[in-house]
Design an enzyme around this catalytic site. Structure first.
Site, PDB file in Angstrom:
ATOM      1  N   ASP A  36       0.833  -1.202   0.000  1.00  0.00           N
ATOM      2  CA  ASP A  36       0.000   0.000   0.000  1.00  0.00           C
ATOM      3  C   ASP A  36       0.873   1.261   0.000  1.00  0.00           C
ATOM      4  O   ASP A  36       2.079   1.202  -0.227  1.00  0.00           O
ATOM      5  CB  ASP A  36      -0.913  -0.059   1.231  1.00  0.00           C
ATOM      6  CG  ASP A  36      -2.287   0.496   0.944  1.00  0.00           C
ATOM      7  OD1 ASP A  36      -2.366   1.525   0.260  1.00  0.00           O
ATOM      8  OD2 ASP A  36      -3.274  -0.086   1.392  1.00  0.00           O
TER       9      ASP A  36
ATOM     10  N   ASP B  24     -10.412   3.139  -3.368  1.00  0.00           N
ATOM     11  CA  ASP B  24     -11.082   1.913  -2.932  1.00  0.00           C
ATOM     12  C   ASP B  24     -12.495   1.792  -3.501  1.00  0.00           C
ATOM     13  O   ASP B  24     -13.247   2.759  -3.540  1.00  0.00           O
ATOM     14  CB  ASP B  24     -11.171   1.872  -1.407  1.00  0.00           C
ATOM     15  CG  ASP B  24      -9.803   1.650  -0.768  1.00  0.00           C
ATOM     16  OD1 ASP B  24      -8.787   1.789  -1.474  1.00  0.00           O
ATOM     17  OD2 ASP B  24      -9.766   1.342   0.433  1.00  0.00           O
TER      18      ASP B  24
HETATM   19  C1  GLA Z   1      -6.251   0.690   1.610  1.00  0.00           C
HETATM   20  C2  GLA Z   1      -6.391  -0.212   0.399  1.00  0.00           C
HETATM   21  C3  GLA Z   1      -7.417  -1.283   0.678  1.00  0.00           C
HETATM   22  C4  GLA Z   1      -7.002  -2.065   1.905  1.00  0.00           C
HETATM   23  C5  GLA Z   1      -6.807  -1.136   3.093  1.00  0.00           C
HETATM   24  C6  GLA Z   1      -6.209  -1.859   4.282  1.00  0.00           C
HETATM   25  O1  GLA Z   1      -7.420   1.414   1.835  1.00  0.00           O
HETATM   26  O2  GLA Z   1      -6.737   0.521  -0.741  1.00  0.00           O
HETATM   27  O3  GLA Z   1      -7.562  -2.141  -0.437  1.00  0.00           O
HETATM   28  O4  GLA Z   1      -5.830  -2.782   1.627  1.00  0.00           O
HETATM   29  O5  GLA Z   1      -5.936  -0.072   2.760  1.00  0.00           O
HETATM   30  O6  GLA Z   1      -6.078  -1.048   5.399  1.00  0.00           O
END
Ligand code: GLA
Length: 740
Positions: free
Chosen positions: A492, A556
């Protein structure tokens, strides 16, 4: 995410227009400061020198570029008691914010009255979205007819941040606010494929609701009513009303179901709608059939693991002719293991047999530098469980994958955020938290099934969920992953902004991925490397060069038509960069039971929207990562995930992304080149009405492709002339393959 402090939700009011006198707007007059201080909640704090801010846009676009983390909004506002006069329910006040990015705590006159997001006392995890908070009208925090100070503490995890949108109000909760029509139960199939479902009318209010519940089924093509039934209903807090319906077998398409409750005294009503599920994927055959990709890449000298995906009645017996030196096949399980030292392309003939016959497939094992030649197919814990993922849930996912999905090529079992401890070991090594007692044992278990194991981390000191990140421990973490036997790393961006330039340039953006790439290269495992930095710096232009097997191209996803379609139909600029080993990732699937936490619900996408989701993601050559509770796969979801001809489009060896060929206000056509010279075509209806969509073979390079196959139903269509016309359901798709 968690919603703790408020009593009722006032969503219904937020979504419908209300009597204006029952609420006041709080859209204007806000002041803002970047940073964090407990004093900023206080009504007596002097915010005179704070800068004014608009709620129409994020703070980034108002002079706070590159600012992530905490920021506070303050507003001085009189809440007039006159808003109670016209309200039926005089006991609940609703604060509506549309929307918050990403987490918030709402203080009224210094008292915390509502909050969203957060792990324990930390507010750093949550989600962008609208907030509707209901608080009791007699809460002493509210100063009726006097000046109130509303102070909102925001934590932005990255990218745009703040409070921004169209509607911001404080008002009395509407009579219907505490009412919900719960249609979360599953449709079940009765005799002769009839459909049944129980729906529930509930309320958190002590008001006794009396009125009528109208149940209606309509054909969305011509709006004709197929079923219509109205019942008298009564319900109050703790005493819900349940209505169960049973409708006879319908054709293979989705019908619109609506449930409308009308309260008798006020005449107010609320409605919920459903679409009936319908399974297009043919019933699985008992005859043996090998599925999965035509090519598979591995690096020389590293452990090799491939489970031959095969359908058909068990037991199956497998054979593989032409395997390179170093590999062996378990003929009973179909698992190929070993190590190949010599680079090269190895053509293999796979065979699978049972007592009903045999099936063979040509397959190429490419031992070289590139892995992930076709997009990953697997499961990831995030969309289902969020931070509440644990070892047992992962094992359930692995077992279910073997029982129901691996025959179709699904093979990754990926743990997202929430497995890490809060502190490293004294040696600096990363360790798991108590939810994962023994990661090595879990990985061994997953491997024993022939499946692969994925994990998650962030380049910053902390992950998005507030757990330990890999900052300054990259080598150590890569080694630990190698020791555990990890096959996939999702990496991430969260909290990396704390340790890089405020406004990162391209080099800054590449850096953490280059560092982890180098660390992964030091260990002897094929680890798929998935970047998750939401598309920053047009990552598709450099993701391959930095060694990514995939890169997120968006923020997301959530389980709404808006989220899914906004993401999916905007994968245009990144399309040309998809290639074997390197794919765009428009985020994980939102079909089945999702929830991002402790509670799961059926996806809010309609059945047709779900067909669109899977079809579009396959056309885009995206990694397909199932995001649901695998222990609760229903028949419809299973149909979506086990269609071998649809998956073959995603897994096509050419590795190209579909292109948007036609775009009108009502529909879009996307076309993907396939390795066999054919084209996969998605005719997508993005409108709310049935659409007739025509494909002309004289256009879009379709000349000479005379055969046309309905991919979901796996049957050829009879067409004449140069055009093909389909009637496509609202938000639905017709996915076809054209070939010579
Ligand atoms: C971000 C990512 C998600 C997930 C969360 C975990 O928001 O985009 O897909 O992995 O972190 O905390």
């Amino acid at each position: 995410m968690m919603r703790k402090l408020f009593l009722l939700t006032c969503m219904a009011a937020a979504l419908t227009l209300r009597v204006a006198a029952q609420e006041i707007s709080i859209a204007k007059g806000w002041k803002f400061a970047i940073g964090d201080s407990t004093q900023w909640a206080s009504p007596t704090y002097n915010d005179q020198n704070w800068k004014p801010i608009s709620l129409a846009h994020s703070w980034e676009s108002q002079g706070y570029k590159g600012e992530d983390g905490f920021g506070w909004y303050r507003l001085h506002v009189v809440i007039p008691s006159s808003i109670k006069e016209k309200a039926y329910l005089k006991d609940s006040v609703c604060i509506y914010l549309d929307a918050v990015d990403d987490n918030d705590e709402v203080y009224l006159n210094g008292k915390l009255v509502a909050k969203y997001g957060g792990k324990g006392s930390d507010i750093k995890t949550g989600n962008y979205g609208p907030r509707s908070y209901t608080i009791a009208a007699n809460n002493p925090a509210i100063l009726w007819d006097k000046e109130n100070v509303l102070a909102i503490r925001i934590f932005d995890t990255g990218g745009d941040g703040g409070i921004y949108g169209n509607k911001f109000t404080i008002g009395m909760a509407d009579l219907m606010d505490p009412v919900s029509i719960n249609n979360d139960a599953e449709f079940s199939y009765g005799d002769n494929n009839s459909l049944n479902k129980a729906i529930k009318l509930t309320t958190t209010s002590n008001y006794v609701y009396k009125g009528k519940l109208a149940f209606k089924v309509t054909d969305p093509e011509n709006n004709s009513v197929i079923y219509d039934k109205t019942n008298d209903v009564q319900f109050t807090a703790g005493k819900p009303f349940t209505y169960t319906f049973n409708i006879a077998r319908l054709e293979k398409r989705s019908y619109r179901v609506s449930y409308t409750f009308t309260e008798e005294k006020s005449g107010k009503s609320i409605t919920k709608t459903d679409g009936t599920p319908y399974v297009l994927t043919p019933y699985p055959s008992s005859k043996p059939q090998i599925n999965g990709p035509d090519v598979y890449g591995a690096r020389p000298g590293n452990p090799f693991l491939y489970l031959i995906p095969a359908g058909g009645k068990r037991p199956l017996i497998y054979a593989a002719e032409g395997l390179p030196d170093g590999l062996k096949l378990d003929v009973n399980t179909g698992i190929i293991t070993g190590v190949v030292n010599q680079k090269g392309d190895y053509p293999v003939t796979l065979t699978v047999k049972n007592n009903l016959g045999a099936n063979t497939k040509k397959f190429i094992i490419k031992i070289g530098d590139v892995i992930g030649l076709t997009p990953a197919l697997g499961w990831n814990s995030w969309n289902a469980f969020g931070l509440s993922v644990n070892d047992e849930k992962v094992r359930v996912a692995a077992k279910t994958m073997i029982e129901k999905l691996s025959a179709h090529g699904w093979n990754f079992v990926n743990i997202d955020d929430g497995w890490e401890a809060e502190q490293r070991a004294a040696s600096g090594e990363i360790v798991t938290n108590q939810k994962f007692p023994d990661m090595k044992a879990t990985t061994d278990f997953v491997h024993s099934l022939g499946l692969k194991m994925g994990i998650y981390s962030s380049p910053g000191p902390r992950t998005c969920g507030g757990y330990l990140g890999s900052w300054q421990h990259e080598d150590q973490d890569a080694k630990t992953y190698g020791d555990w036997g990890i096959d996939y790393l999702k990496y991430d961006w969260c909290s990396y902004s704390e340790v890089t330039a405020k406004i990162p340039n391209l080099d800054d953006m590449k850096k953490p991925y280059q560092v982890m790439r180098a660390s992964l290269d030091k260990i002897h495992r094929d680890i798929m490397f998935s970047f998750c930095q939401y598309g920053m710096g047009d990552v598709w232009k450099w993701g391959a060069e930095v060694g990514g097997n995939s890169w997120r191209s968006t923020g997301d996803i959530t389980d709404t038509w808006k989220s899914m379609s906004d993401i999916g139909f905007n994968q245009i600029a990144d399309g040309p960069y998809a290639q074997p080993g390197h794919f765009n990732d428009p985020d994980m699937l939102v079909v089945g039971k999702v929830g991002w936490g402790d509670n799961q619900h059926n996806t809010h996408l309609t059945p047709d929207e779900q067909y669109t989701h899977i079809s579009l993601w396959s056309l885009l050559s995206s990694p397909l990562l199932i995001g649901c509770d695998m222990g609760k796969l229903d028949r419809f979801t299973l149909g979506l995930l086990t269609n071998d001809e649809v998956l073959a489009i995603d897994q096509d060896a050419l590795g190209k992304s579909a292109k948007q060929a036609i775009k009108t206000d009502n529909y879009q056509v996307w076309i993907k080149d396939l390795a066999d010279g054919g084209k996969a075509v998605g005719l997508f209806n993005i409108s709310d009405q049935y659409q007739t969509i025509t494909l002309n073979r004289d256009e879009n390079d379709l000349k000479g492709l005379t055969k046309i196959r309905d991919v979901w139903q796996q049957k050829y269509l009879i067409t004449s002339g140069n055009t093909y016309t389909a009637k496509v359901a609202p938000h639905g798709v017709m996915l076809v393959k054209l070939s010579k």
